[in-house]
Design a protein around this motif. Structure first.
Motif, short mmCIF file in Angstrom:
data_model
loop_
_atom_site.label_atom_id
_atom_site.label_comp_id
_atom_site.label_asym_id
_atom_site.label_seq_id
_atom_site.Cartn_x
_atom_site.Cartn_y
_atom_site.Cartn_z
N GLY A 22 0.83 -1.21 0.00
CA GLY A 22 0.00 0.00 0.00
C GLY A 22 0.86 1.26 0.00
N LEU A 23 1.98 1.25 0.74
CA LEU A 23 2.89 2.38 0.79
C LEU A 23 3.56 2.58 -0.56
N ASN A 35 2.37 1.57 -3.50
CA ASN A 35 1.35 2.06 -4.42
C ASN A 35 1.09 3.55 -4.22
N GLY A 36 1.05 4.01 -2.98
CA GLY A 36 0.85 5.44 -2.70
C GLY A 36 1.98 6.28 -3.25
N HIS A 40 1.70 6.52 -7.00
CA HIS A 40 0.66 7.48 -7.40
C HIS A 40 1.13 8.92 -7.23
N VAL A 41 1.81 9.22 -6.12
CA VAL A 41 2.33 10.57 -5.88
C VAL A 41 3.37 10.92 -6.93
#
Length: 177
Positions: free
Chosen positions: A4-5, A7-8, A11-12
């Motif tokens: 999840g980290l 993927n975040g 995205h950023v």
């Protein structure tokens, strides 16, 4: 949790790259358009200083046509001109006007310690052509139907060029008021 980290962060990073690309593309487009439509600086009238030899005024360069994207009755293309040489500035204690002819009257220039004022003097009115303050001086202009005043200020010094035409032909007074 780790996935999840990552993927975040992806995205950023993708958002940052897309935003940077959009800003760069926008800047480049605006810069390209503005480079082609930059305005030339205003031209100064030729002024002869006391004791200087007179020289012929050079005619403006021929207009360079600009491409018109879509003709519109409200917009007119503006020609460009090559810049003229910068005028020299001289301090005058007793200013004498420099005169040239204009369609509406006489164009006279008044050099003062605070700056230069150019007026178009017609028989029954006056038009301010230009007012250029000297280095470090500020300028303010007042105009009514019967008089015009240009005031140059620097610290506690004030120099005014006042032109009145309410009781006859235009009369210009220069002084520290």
């Amino acid at each position: 949790m780790r996935r999840g980290l990552v993927n975040g962060l992806v995205h950023v990073l993708a958002w940052s790259l897309a935003t940077g690309a959009a800003v760069t593309l926008s800047w480049w487009g605006v810069h390209t358009v503005m480079t082609g439509t930059a305005y030339d600086p205003p031209r100064a009238l030729p002024i002869a200083a006391a004791g200087a030899t007179a020289r012929e005024a050079t005619p403006p360069a021929p207009a360079t046509p600009r491409p018109e994207s879509s003709p519109s009755p409200s917009s007119t293309p503006r020609p460009t001109r090559s810049p003229s040489p910068a005028p020299t500035r001289t301090a005058a204690t007793s200013p004498s006007p420099t005169t040239s002819a204009s369609p509406s009257g006489q164009v006279k220039s008044y050099a003062t310690d605070g700056g230069r004022v150019v007026l178009d003097l017609a028989p029954d009115y006056v038009t301010l052509v230009s007012a250029t303050p000297g280095t470090g001086w500020a300028m303010q202009v007042w105009k009514t139907d019967s008089w015009l005043r240009v005031e140059f200020t620097k610290d506690t010094d004030k120099v005014s060029v006042i032109c009145t035409w309410h009781d006859g032909a235009p009369r210009v007074d220069i002084g520290n008021y």
